[in-house]
Scaffold this motif. Structure first.
Motif, short mmCIF file in Angstrom:
data_model
loop_
_atom_site.label_atom_id
_atom_site.label_comp_id
_atom_site.label_asym_id
_atom_site.label_seq_id
_atom_site.Cartn_x
_atom_site.Cartn_y
_atom_site.Cartn_z
N GLY A 88 0.80 -1.22 0.00
CA GLY A 88 0.00 0.00 0.00
C GLY A 88 0.83 1.26 0.00
N GLY A 89 2.05 1.16 -0.53
CA GLY A 89 2.95 2.32 -0.58
C GLY A 89 3.98 2.34 0.53
N ILE A 90 3.89 1.38 1.45
CA ILE A 90 4.74 1.41 2.64
C ILE A 90 6.14 0.86 2.38
CG2 ILE A 90 4.94 0.64 5.04
CD1 ILE A 90 2.86 2.88 4.31
N ILE A 91 6.30 -0.04 1.44
CA ILE A 91 7.64 -0.56 1.13
C ILE A 91 8.53 0.57 0.63
CG2 ILE A 91 8.95 -2.05 -0.44
CD1 ILE A 91 6.73 -4.11 -0.16
N GLY A 92 8.00 1.36 -0.30
CA GLY A 92 8.76 2.49 -0.81
C GLY A 92 8.98 3.57 0.23
N ALA A 93 7.95 3.82 1.05
CA ALA A 93 8.06 4.82 2.11
C ALA A 93 9.11 4.42 3.15
CB ALA A 93 6.70 5.02 2.78
N GLN A 94 9.13 3.14 3.50
CA GLN A 94 10.11 2.62 4.45
C GLN A 94 11.52 2.84 3.92
OE1 GLN A 94 9.59 0.90 7.43
NE2 GLN A 94 11.70 0.28 7.79
N SER A 123 -3.86 0.80 13.41
CA SER A 123 -3.68 1.16 14.82
C SER A 123 -2.21 1.13 15.22
CB SER A 123 -4.48 0.21 15.71
OG SER A 123 -4.13 -1.13 15.45
N ASN A 124 -1.39 0.39 14.46
CA ASN A 124 0.05 0.32 14.75
C ASN A 124 0.83 0.46 13.44
OD1 ASN A 124 2.43 -0.02 16.23
ND2 ASN A 124 2.38 -2.25 16.00
N PRO A 125 0.84 1.66 12.84
CA PRO A 125 1.47 1.84 11.53
C PRO A 125 2.99 1.69 11.56
CG PRO A 125 0.83 3.95 12.45
CD PRO A 125 0.26 2.91 13.35
N THR A 126 3.53 1.10 10.51
CA THR A 126 4.98 0.95 10.37
C THR A 126 5.63 2.30 10.11
OG1 THR A 126 4.66 -1.26 9.44
CG2 THR A 126 6.80 -0.23 9.08
N ILE A 127 5.00 3.09 9.24
CA ILE A 127 5.45 4.44 8.93
C ILE A 127 4.41 5.42 9.45
CG2 ILE A 127 5.97 6.08 7.08
CD1 ILE A 127 8.12 4.02 7.34
N LYS A 128 4.87 6.39 10.21
CA LYS A 128 3.96 7.38 10.80
C LYS A 128 4.12 8.74 10.12
CE LYS A 128 4.10 5.11 15.32
NZ LYS A 128 4.41 5.29 16.76
#
Length: 342
Positions: A88-94, A123-128
Motif C-alpha cells: 500500500g505504498g509502505i515498502i517504498g516509504a520505508q 492502529s500500529n502503523p509501520t510508517i507514521k
C-alpha cells in the motif's frame, strides 16, 4: 590625563565586546531562521533519487517524472525515479524515510495512501506521519468510478442500487486495505448504507494495474483519478460512471458528478506531494520548497501536468503539513466508522 586615557580605553573595550556579541547573535539567528543573511547551502551536488512507492504509469509516478524533468534542468543534477511498489505504498516509504540517509538525496513522492490514509487505517502503523518532513504538495486529481465498458450499468445511481442489493458481489481494487481506493469506496458505501466488510478488496500495485484488472473483468470496480483511467477509457476498455467533484471534469464532460447522481457529501480526493526523512536539515527542505514553488508557476510544467491530466495544487511545507494533520483526523473517524482501521 592618565585616568582619562584609561577610562577611554575601558569604554572602547566595552563597545567592542557589545558589538561582537550582537554580530554573533545576528549570525546565529540567521543560521537558525534561514534569513537572507545566512549562507546558501551547497545542495544538490550529485544525483537525487525520487522514490515512487507505487507501480509505473499511475498518477504519483507520472507526477514524479514531471518533477524530475523540471528540477534536473533547474539544478543541473540528474534526478532518477525509482518505483518501489507494495504494501500500500509502505515498502517504498520505508526505504525513503527509514533506510535512506536524511541528506536530501532520497525523496519520497507520496500521496494519501502512504500517509494520511495509512496512519488512519492502522492502529500500529509501520510508517507514521511523524516520520515525514513534508516538503510541498504538487498536484491533485479528481476521483472517478470505473467499470468495464460492457458492464450492465450506465449510471452510478443504478450501480449503487445494485451494490446495495448485492454487496457480496462487489469486488474492487486497492493498493492496500487502507489505500486511497479503500477510503473512497468506504465513504461511498457508507453513504448508501452498505456494510463495507461484505464487499471484497483485490490487491493491486497501483492505478494502471487496477484499471487493467477492471478492463480484464477480474474485478467489478476501480476507483482512482480521471487522469489515471483516461488511457483505457479512450481505448474503449473501461467506462466512468461518475466523478467526485463539485463540477464535471473537462476531460470527460459527459460523465456526471456523484452529486448529480444523488450522492452528496463524498469528499475523498487524491493528491501527491514530496516528503523527506524527519531528520533532514531544514535548509534542504526550504531549498526543495522554494524550487517547487517556482516550478508550479512554470508554464511548461503546468502544460506537462495537463498532459498527464493532473491539476496543480501547490501547498508550501507549512500548509502541506497542516493539511496532512487535518486529513488524518478526518480519515481516522471514517476508518473507525466503516471498519477499515485494524
Amino acid at each position: 590625563m592618565k585616568k582619562l586615557f584609561m577610562l577611554s580605553l575601558t569604554l572602547l573595550m566595552l563597545v567592542g565586546i557589545i558589538l561582537s556579541g550582537c554580530s554573533t547573535k545576528t549570525e546565529t539567528t540567521n543560521k537558525e531562521t534561514g534569513d537572507k543573511g545566512s549562507k546558501d547551502i551547497n545542495y544538490p551536488t550529485r544525483q537525487i533519487e525520487l522514490v515512487v512507492p507505487f507501480g509505473a504509469g499511475g498518477g504519483v509516478d507520472l507526477a514524479a517524472r514531471s518533477v524530475a524533468d523540471y528540477l534536473s534542468k533547474e539544478w543541473g543534477q540528474p534526478i532518477v525515479v525509482t518505483n518501489k511498489p507494495g504494501g500500500g505504498g509502505i515498502i517504498g516509504a520505508q526505504y525513503a524515510l527509514k533506510e535512506a540517509k536524511p541528506d536530501g538525496y532520497t525523496v519520497l513522492v507520496n500521496n494519501n495512501s502512504s500517509t494520511t490514509m495509512y496512519e488512519a487505517g492502522n492502529s500500529n502503523p509501520t510508517i507514521k506521519i511523524s516520520d515525514n518532513k513534508f516538503v510541498a504538495r504538487i498536484a491533485a486529481g479528481t476521483t472517478a468510478y470505473a467499470v468495464k465498458t460492457d458492464a450492465k450499468w450506465n449510471s452510478f445511481k443504478d450501480f449503487s442500487k445494485w451494490v446495495k442489493a448485492n454487496p457480496n458481489k462487489l469486488t474492487w481494487t486497492s493498493v492496500g486495505p487502507a489505500g486511497f481506493s479503500a477510503f473512497a469506496v468506504a465513504q461511498w458505501l457508507q453513504s448508501i448504507g452498505v456494510d463495507y466488510s461484505k464487499t471484497r478488496i483485490v490487491s493491486s500495485e497501483g492505478a494502471a494495474d487496477s484499471a487493467a484488472k477492471v478492463a480484464g473483468g477480474h474485478v467489478v470496480l476501480s476507483v482512482h483519478t480521471v487522469g489515471e483511467f483516461a488511457p483505457l477509457v479512450e481505448a474503449g476498455k473501461i467506462k466512468l460512471l461518475a466523478v467526485q467533484s463539485s463540477e464535471r471534469n473537462p476531460i470527460f464532460p459527459n460523465v456526471p458528478t456523484t452529486k448529480e447522481e444523488g450522492l452528496d457529501g463524498l469528499t475523498v480526493n487524491w493528491w501527491t506531494g514530496l516528503s523527506l526523512p524527519a531528520d533532514t536539515p531544514d535548509e534542504i527542505v526550504k531549498k526543495w520548497d522554494k524550487a517547487i514553488s517556482k516550478m508550479e508557476k512554470d508554464k511548461e510544467f503546468i502544460k506537462h501536468l495537463e498532459k498527464i491530466k493532473l491539476e496543480p495544487a501547490y501547498l508550501n511545507s507549512a500548509g502541506f503539513s497542516k493539511s496532512i494533520q487535518n486529513e488524518t483526523e478526518t480519515y481516522k473517524k471514517l476508518a473507525k466508522e466503516t471498519g477499515i482501521r485494524k
